[in-house]
Design a protein around this motif. Structure first.
Motif, mmCIF file in Angstrom:
data_model
loop_
_atom_site.group_PDB
_atom_site.id
_atom_site.type_symbol
_atom_site.label_atom_id
_atom_site.label_comp_id
_atom_site.label_asym_id
_atom_site.label_seq_id
_atom_site.Cartn_x
_atom_site.Cartn_y
_atom_site.Cartn_z
ATOM 1 N N MET A 1 -0.653 0.864 13.199
ATOM 2 C CA MET A 1 -0.663 1.405 11.842
ATOM 3 C C MET A 1 -0.038 0.385 10.886
ATOM 4 O O MET A 1 0.999 -0.200 11.182
ATOM 5 N N LYS A 2 -0.677 0.204 9.746
ATOM 6 C CA LYS A 2 -0.214 -0.781 8.766
ATOM 7 C C LYS A 2 0.455 -0.037 7.598
ATOM 8 O O LYS A 2 -0.193 0.716 6.873
ATOM 9 N N THR A 3 1.757 -0.258 7.437
ATOM 10 C CA THR A 3 2.520 0.338 6.339
ATOM 11 C C THR A 3 2.909 -0.764 5.364
ATOM 12 O O THR A 3 3.371 -1.825 5.768
ATOM 13 N N VAL A 4 2.689 -0.501 4.077
ATOM 14 C CA VAL A 4 3.012 -1.476 3.043
ATOM 15 C C VAL A 4 4.065 -0.886 2.108
ATOM 16 O O VAL A 4 3.983 0.287 1.727
ATOM 17 N N ILE A 5 5.067 -1.699 1.762
ATOM 18 C CA ILE A 5 6.022 -1.370 0.706
ATOM 19 C C ILE A 5 5.590 -2.167 -0.523
ATOM 20 O O ILE A 5 5.439 -3.393 -0.452
ATOM 21 N N ILE A 6 5.354 -1.474 -1.634
ATOM 22 C CA ILE A 6 4.904 -2.162 -2.841
ATOM 23 C C ILE A 6 6.046 -2.984 -3.428
ATOM 24 O O ILE A 6 7.142 -2.484 -3.677
ATOM 25 N N LYS A 7 5.763 -4.257 -3.664
ATOM 26 C CA LYS A 7 6.731 -5.197 -4.227
ATOM 27 C C LYS A 7 6.610 -5.184 -5.747
ATOM 28 O O LYS A 7 5.532 -5.429 -6.296
ATOM 29 N N TYR A 8 7.701 -4.856 -6.421
ATOM 30 C CA TYR A 8 7.741 -4.960 -7.879
ATOM 31 C C TYR A 8 9.188 -5.071 -8.300
ATOM 32 O O TYR A 8 10.075 -5.168 -7.450
ATOM 33 N N ASN A 9 9.474 -5.072 -9.597
ATOM 34 C CA ASN A 9 10.813 -5.416 -10.073
ATOM 35 C C ASN A 9 11.728 -4.208 -10.198
ATOM 36 O O ASN A 9 12.635 -4.202 -11.014
ATOM 37 N N ALA A 10 11.518 -3.184 -9.406
ATOM 38 C CA ALA A 10 12.390 -2.007 -9.441
ATOM 39 C C ALA A 10 12.513 -1.464 -8.030
ATOM 40 O O ALA A 10 11.984 -0.412 -7.725
ATOM 41 N N GLY A 11 13.161 -2.202 -7.186
ATOM 42 C CA GLY A 11 13.192 -1.771 -5.793
ATOM 43 C C GLY A 11 14.561 -1.824 -5.168
ATOM 44 O O GLY A 11 15.320 -2.740 -5.414
ATOM 45 N N ASN A 12 14.842 -0.814 -4.347
ATOM 46 C CA ASN A 12 15.960 -0.862 -3.409
ATOM 47 C C ASN A 12 15.323 -1.153 -2.065
ATOM 48 O O ASN A 12 15.452 -0.412 -1.111
ATOM 49 N N VAL A 13 14.599 -2.264 -2.040
ATOM 50 C CA VAL A 13 13.689 -2.533 -0.931
ATOM 51 C C VAL A 13 14.423 -2.699 0.383
ATOM 52 O O VAL A 13 13.958 -2.227 1.415
ATOM 53 N N GLN A 14 15.577 -3.355 0.351
ATOM 54 C CA GLN A 14 16.289 -3.602 1.603
ATOM 55 C C GLN A 14 16.662 -2.295 2.287
ATOM 56 O O GLN A 14 16.533 -2.166 3.508
ATOM 57 N N SER A 15 17.089 -1.301 1.512
ATOM 58 C CA SER A 15 17.435 0.000 2.100
ATOM 59 C C SER A 15 16.221 0.672 2.721
ATOM 60 O O SER A 15 16.317 1.307 3.773
ATOM 61 N N VAL A 16 15.063 0.547 2.066
ATOM 62 C CA VAL A 16 13.829 1.115 2.622
ATOM 63 C C VAL A 16 13.471 0.399 3.921
ATOM 64 O O VAL A 16 13.110 1.032 4.921
ATOM 65 N N TRP B 1 5.957 -6.131 2.907
ATOM 66 C CA TRP B 1 6.394 -5.998 1.508
ATOM 67 C C TRP B 1 5.522 -6.900 0.663
ATOM 68 O O TRP B 1 5.521 -8.125 0.832
ATOM 69 N N THR B 2 4.719 -6.327 -0.232
ATOM 70 C CA THR B 2 3.734 -7.140 -0.932
ATOM 71 C C THR B 2 3.325 -6.509 -2.259
ATOM 72 O O THR B 2 3.433 -5.290 -2.434
ATOM 73 N N ASP B 3 2.828 -7.355 -3.179
ATOM 74 C CA ASP B 3 2.174 -6.855 -4.393
ATOM 75 C C ASP B 3 0.712 -7.283 -4.419
ATOM 76 O O ASP B 3 0.054 -7.213 -5.454
ATOM 77 N N ASP B 4 0.186 -7.705 -3.265
ATOM 78 C CA ASP B 4 -1.205 -8.130 -3.181
ATOM 79 C C ASP B 4 -2.130 -6.907 -3.145
ATOM 80 O O ASP B 4 -2.030 -6.080 -2.221
ATOM 81 N N GLN C 1 -5.088 6.612 0.684
ATOM 82 C CA GLN C 1 -4.220 6.836 1.833
ATOM 83 C C GLN C 1 -2.911 7.503 1.372
ATOM 84 O O GLN C 1 -2.602 7.520 0.184
ATOM 85 N N PRO C 2 -2.125 8.061 2.290
ATOM 86 C CA PRO C 2 -0.844 8.658 1.888
ATOM 87 C C PRO C 2 0.078 7.633 1.235
ATOM 88 O O PRO C 2 0.229 6.517 1.726
ATOM 89 N N LEU C 3 0.666 8.021 0.105
ATOM 90 C CA LEU C 3 1.603 7.177 -0.627
ATOM 91 C C LEU C 3 2.862 7.990 -0.903
ATOM 92 O O LEU C 3 2.772 9.147 -1.315
ATOM 93 N N LEU C 4 4.018 7.378 -0.674
ATOM 94 C CA LEU C 4 5.309 8.020 -0.932
ATOM 95 C C LEU C 4 6.083 7.212 -1.961
ATOM 96 O O LEU C 4 6.408 6.046 -1.727
ATOM 97 N N GLY C 5 6.360 7.811 -3.112
ATOM 98 C CA GLY C 5 7.191 7.198 -4.134
ATOM 99 C C GLY C 5 8.579 7.809 -4.129
ATOM 100 O O GLY C 5 8.724 9.007 -3.877
ATOM 101 N N THR C 6 9.611 6.988 -4.379
ATOM 102 C CA THR C 6 10.982 7.506 -4.413
ATOM 103 C C THR C 6 11.687 7.080 -5.695
ATOM 104 O O THR C 6 11.469 5.984 -6.205
ATOM 105 N N CYS C 7 12.528 7.949 -6.205
ATOM 106 C CA CYS C 7 13.376 7.746 -7.379
ATOM 107 C C CYS C 7 12.550 7.240 -8.567
ATOM 108 O O CYS C 7 11.656 7.934 -9.029
ATOM 109 N N VAL C 8 12.798 6.042 -9.064
ATOM 110 C CA VAL C 8 12.011 5.540 -10.191
ATOM 111 C C VAL C 8 10.529 5.457 -9.810
ATOM 112 O O VAL C 8 9.656 5.678 -10.658
ATOM 113 N N GLY C 9 10.242 5.179 -8.552
ATOM 114 C CA GLY C 9 8.847 5.193 -8.099
ATOM 115 C C GLY C 9 8.193 6.531 -8.384
ATOM 116 O O GLY C 9 7.063 6.594 -8.881
ATOM 117 N N MET C 10 8.896 7.621 -8.099
ATOM 118 C CA MET C 10 8.366 8.952 -8.414
ATOM 119 C C MET C 10 8.169 9.113 -9.912
ATOM 120 O O MET C 10 7.135 9.607 -10.370
#
Length: 195
Positions: A1-16, A29-32, A71-80
């Motif tokens: 299964m391929k899971t992608v974390i969207i890369k942008y300028n508002a992320g707590n990416v390391q915690s995810v 982790w990508t914005d492609d 596909q299923p997408l999950l947004g959190t905090c500012v992402g939501m």
């Protein structure tokens, strides 16, 4: 299964990433756009400010790509919040996936804004909450909120009762930080990846 974390300028990416590492999930982790489009699951995290985040998404065409995903997408905090129609934070037009506007918490004696800390969730009404209990606690850090609406999938209360989670079709979102919400947040990620 391929899971992608969207890369942008508002992320707590390391915690995810740490949260996904704990449950043994592989991710990129990508914005492609092509990589995001081809993923099985997409995570749209967020810590930051709405208008600059939306500007970044628009520059890269991600503001159009994200609402088109199947596909299923999950947004959190500012992402939501960016998945809603509009945010009062710097008068920001958002992506409009959810039919609700994000409002600033009213100033009220005895309550600090932003809301920072643990609070409960209840009226759980979405598959990401399978195995959770009414009034389980999760971690919040935000000064804006999505009011209750037709897409409310869980509730919480701080100054006002509001949407702790939203769902519309394949789009899921949480106002709280699932990635730092202990066992409850871990269960939400597991349920999301198992959809």
């Amino acid at each position: 299964m391929k899971t992608v974390i969207i890369k942008y300028n508002a992320g707590n990416v390391q915690s995810v990433m740490y949260a996904l590492d704990r449950i043994g999930a592989a991710y990129e982790w990508t914005d492609d756009p092509d990589t995001i489009r081809s993923a099985d699951k997409v995570i749209f995290p967020g810590v930051g400010e709405a208008s600059t985040a939306m500007a970044y998404l628009r520059e890269r065409g991600l503001d159009k790509l994200i609402p088109s995903l199947k596909q299923p997408l999950l947004g959190t905090c500012v992402g939501m919040q960016l998945m809603c129609r509009y945010s009062e934070e710097n008068d920001t037009t958002c992506m409009g996936i959810f039919d609700v506007d994000v409002l600033r918490f009213p100033r009220t004696n005895g309550f600090k804004v932003p809301q920072t800390g643990w609070n409960d969730i209840y009226s759980l009404n979405n598959p990401l909450c399978a195995g959770l209990n009414e009034h389980d606690y999760v971690y919040y850090n935000h000064g804006y909120y999505a009011p209750l609406c037709d897409q409310t999938a869980a509730k919480t209360n701080y100054i006002v009762e509001y949407s702790a989670m939203l769902q519309k079709g394949n789009f899921f979102a949480a106002q709280f930080h699932s990635e730092i919400s202990g066992n409850v947040g871990q269960r939400i990620f597991e349920n999301f990846l198992n959809l």
